[in-house]
Design a protein around this motif. Structure first.
Motif, PDB file in Angstrom:
ATOM      1  N   UNK A 185      21.695  24.285  -4.167  1.00  0.00           N
ATOM      2  CA  UNK A 185      22.236  24.139  -5.522  1.00  0.00           C
ATOM      3  C   UNK A 185      21.286  24.832  -6.506  1.00  0.00           C
ATOM      4  N   UNK A 186      21.802  25.797  -7.243  1.00  0.00           N
ATOM      5  CA  UNK A 186      21.007  26.447  -8.288  1.00  0.00           C
ATOM      6  C   UNK A 186      20.937  25.537  -9.521  1.00  0.00           C
ATOM      7  N   UNK A 187      19.799  25.585 -10.214  1.00  0.00           N
ATOM      8  CA  UNK A 187      19.601  24.813 -11.451  1.00  0.00           C
ATOM      9  C   UNK A 187      19.041  25.748 -12.507  1.00  0.00           C
ATOM     10  N   UNK A 188      19.448  25.576 -13.737  1.00  0.00           N
ATOM     11  CA  UNK A 188      18.981  26.478 -14.800  1.00  0.00           C
ATOM     12  C   UNK A 188      17.666  25.981 -15.405  1.00  0.00           C
ATOM     13  N   UNK A 189      17.037  26.814 -16.201  1.00  0.00           N
ATOM     14  CA  UNK A 189      15.756  26.429 -16.800  1.00  0.00           C
ATOM     15  C   UNK A 189      15.765  26.457 -18.323  1.00  0.00           C
ATOM     16  N   UNK A 190      16.819  26.996 -18.953  1.00  0.00           N
ATOM     17  CA  UNK A 190      16.846  26.945 -20.417  1.00  0.00           C
ATOM     18  C   UNK A 190      16.912  25.501 -20.911  1.00  0.00           C
ATOM     19  N   UNK A 196      15.956  17.631  -9.224  1.00  0.00           N
ATOM     20  CA  UNK A 196      15.620  18.247  -7.927  1.00  0.00           C
ATOM     21  C   UNK A 196      15.587  17.196  -6.823  1.00  0.00           C
ATOM     22  N   UNK A 197      14.988  16.036  -7.116  1.00  0.00           N
ATOM     23  CA  UNK A 197      14.884  14.966  -6.112  1.00  0.00           C
ATOM     24  C   UNK A 197      16.275  14.468  -5.725  1.00  0.00           C
ATOM     25  N   UNK A 231      18.003  16.889  -3.393  1.00  0.00           N
ATOM     26  CA  UNK A 231      17.446  16.735  -2.029  1.00  0.00           C
ATOM     27  C   UNK A 231      17.974  15.476  -1.366  1.00  0.00           C
ATOM     28  N   UNK A 232      18.029  14.380  -2.126  1.00  0.00           N
ATOM     29  CA  UNK A 232      18.507  13.106  -1.558  1.00  0.00           C
ATOM     30  C   UNK A 232      19.963  13.228  -1.111  1.00  0.00           C
ATOM     31  N   UNK A 233      20.707  14.109  -1.760  1.00  0.00           N
ATOM     32  CA  UNK A 233      22.116  14.313  -1.392  1.00  0.00           C
ATOM     33  C   UNK A 233      22.267  15.280  -0.222  1.00  0.00           C
ATOM     34  N   UNK A 234      21.144  15.826   0.255  1.00  0.00           N
ATOM     35  CA  UNK A 234      21.195  16.680   1.434  1.00  0.00           C
ATOM     36  C   UNK A 234      21.339  18.164   1.139  1.00  0.00           C
ATOM     37  N   UNK A 284      17.335  24.789  -6.251  1.00  0.00           N
ATOM     38  CA  UNK A 284      16.692  26.072  -6.564  1.00  0.00           C
ATOM     39  C   UNK A 284      16.710  26.244  -8.082  1.00  0.00           C
ATOM     40  N   UNK A 285      15.651  25.766  -8.734  1.00  0.00           N
ATOM     41  CA  UNK A 285      15.542  25.991 -10.169  1.00  0.00           C
ATOM     42  C   UNK A 285      15.123  27.442 -10.387  1.00  0.00           C
ATOM     43  N   UNK A 286      15.783  28.116 -11.320  1.00  0.00           N
ATOM     44  CA  UNK A 286      15.624  29.557 -11.489  1.00  0.00           C
ATOM     45  C   UNK A 286      14.968  29.865 -12.834  1.00  0.00           C
ATOM     46  N   UNK A 287      13.975  30.761 -12.824  1.00  0.00           N
ATOM     47  CA  UNK A 287      13.290  31.183 -14.053  1.00  0.00           C
ATOM     48  C   UNK A 287      12.577  32.502 -13.787  1.00  0.00           C
ATOM     49  N   UNK A 288      12.171  33.176 -14.862  1.00  0.00           N
ATOM     50  CA  UNK A 288      11.329  34.368 -14.727  1.00  0.00           C
ATOM     51  C   UNK A 288       9.910  33.965 -15.116  1.00  0.00           C
ATOM     52  N   UNK A 289       8.979  34.049 -14.156  1.00  0.00           N
ATOM     53  CA  UNK A 289       7.583  33.687 -14.412  1.00  0.00           C
ATOM     54  C   UNK A 289       6.729  34.937 -14.246  1.00  0.00           C
ATOM     55  N   UNK A 290       6.063  35.327 -15.317  1.00  0.00           N
ATOM     56  CA  UNK A 290       5.248  36.549 -15.334  1.00  0.00           C
ATOM     57  C   UNK A 290       5.978  37.712 -14.673  1.00  0.00           C
ATOM     58  N   UNK A 291       7.229  37.853 -15.030  1.00  0.00           N
ATOM     59  CA  UNK A 291       8.001  39.009 -14.571  1.00  0.00           C
ATOM     60  C   UNK A 291       8.642  38.856 -13.202  1.00  0.00           C
ATOM     61  N   UNK A 292       8.390  37.726 -12.523  1.00  0.00           N
ATOM     62  CA  UNK A 292       9.047  37.525 -11.227  1.00  0.00           C
ATOM     63  C   UNK A 292      10.273  36.649 -11.399  1.00  0.00           C
ATOM     64  N   UNK A 293      11.408  37.122 -10.889  1.00  0.00           N
ATOM     65  CA  UNK A 293      12.621  36.300 -10.896  1.00  0.00           C
ATOM     66  C   UNK A 293      12.505  35.318  -9.735  1.00  0.00           C
ATOM     67  N   UNK A 294      12.199  34.080 -10.069  1.00  0.00           N
ATOM     68  CA  UNK A 294      11.895  33.069  -9.052  1.00  0.00           C
ATOM     69  C   UNK A 294      13.124  32.205  -8.798  1.00  0.00           C
TER      70      UNK A 294
END
Ligand code: PSU
Ligand code: MN
Length: 306
Positions: free
Chosen positions: A23-28, A47-48, A51-54, A58-68
């Motif tokens: 499951x993707x999650x946003x960061x704004x 996030x927890x 995970x508990x749901x199985x 995947x929280x998504x953000x750009x950190x120092x230029x990396x699309x994480x």
């Protein structure tokens, strides 16, 4: 340069390689949607819960230029406290990467990144949409265009009630985006379960949502879909209660000339203040509820892929 234009966390890479539900999650919502420290608490709790749901979050953000794609606890905390974080949409996602910036992803940018990584489901609070007064301001969120073009299922509590919900529905219809009430006939209105507007479509189970999106793909119909999942009744704020705060914060935004990307963060912050924190409690409850439903849809999609 890495062969992929994004950097998955080890857990997300493994889950994707094995065809497990993600499951993707946003960061704004972390950087511009909620105040510290509730932003970090919510991001961690969501996030927890996934995970508990199985499923793997995947929280998504750009950190120092990396699309994480997938953040660890230290990344989440740094992002939740960071200042000068860009609020990224389709227009500037690549700018943040090219210029080594930090940026949080809106619904639109999270959909782009999720699709790139092979993630088909995404949970958020409420999408951006057509702002009230858009007939003069032209302020329509890029989230709506993204829903039309990128094949990701977005689980939301509808569009934020600070928006013009009838116009938002009209634009989604024009763009061919399915809007599905999840277990409800009515489009939810973010803090409230009811909007007074009929949801164009209704589905009652995660399996039915997965089957619908697979059928769309089979027919060559691209793009995403919007799932409207009403906030749990015990956490909702009635439409009458929120409408006064909404009128007040919209008047303040107009008086202060707030425009562009600053509008939504300004309105959410003022709703928090005018409601004495109640809007935030409801926002947290609905995000959690959406993450739970998104995990169910991710599992249904993964099961059908076997
Ligand atoms: N929903 C929330 N909090 C938020 C947002 C949505 O509960 O902060 C964010 C999302 O990232 C959404 C963005 O994509 O607001 C919309 O911004 P704009 O109206 O500027 O497009
Ligand atoms: Mn806007």
């Amino acid at each position: 340069m890495s062969p992929q234009p994004f950097v998955p966390s080890p857990a997300v890479a493994e889950a994707l390689a094995q065809g497990k539900p993600v499951v993707a999650l946003e960061s704004t919502i972390i950087t511009h949607g909620m105040p510290w420290p509730q932003n970090l608490e919510t991001a961690t709790a969501v996030e927890a819960l996934v995970r508990a749901e199985g499923a793997e979050p995947a929280t998504i953000a750009v950190l120092e230029g990396q699309l994480r794609i997938g953040l660890d606890a230290a990344d989440l905390e740094r992002l939740a406290q960071a200042k000068d974080v860009m609020k990224l949409s389709r227009a500037d996602l690549a700018y943040a990467v090219a210029n080594r910036r930090n940026g949080s992803t809106t619904v639109a940018a999270t959909m782009i990144a999720a699709h790139l990584a092979g993630i088909a489901v995404f949970a958020t609070g409420g999408i951006g949409g057509v702002h009230r007064g858009a007939e003069t301001s032209f302020d329509i969120s890029a989230d709506l265009d993204e829903l039309a073009r990128t094949p990701v299922i977005v689980v939301s509590a509808g569009a934020k009630a600070i928006l013009d919900l009838p116009k938002t529905l009209e634009v989604l219809e024009t763009k061919g985006v399915p809007v599905v009430g999840f277990g409800t006939d009515e489009l939810p209105a973010f803090w409230s379960r009811l909007s007074g507007l009929k949801a164009p479509l209704r589905l009652d189970t995660a399996e039915a949502v997965a089957a619908f999106q697979r059928q769309r793909a089979a027919l060559g119909i691209g793009g995403g879909m919007l799932i409207g999942n009403p906030v749990p009744a015990e956490a909702e704020l009635s439409r009458e209660t929120v409408s006064v705060w909404i009128e007040n914060c919209l008047a303040e935004a107009a008086a202060q000339g707030i425009a562009g990307k600053a509008v939504t963060p300004f309105l959410l912050q003022r709703m928090f203040e005018l409601s004495g924190g109640r809007s935030l409690e409801t926002n947290i409850a609905l995000v959690r509820n959406n993450a739970r439903v998104a995990a169910g849809i991710a599992k249904a999609l993964a099961a059908a892929d076997l």
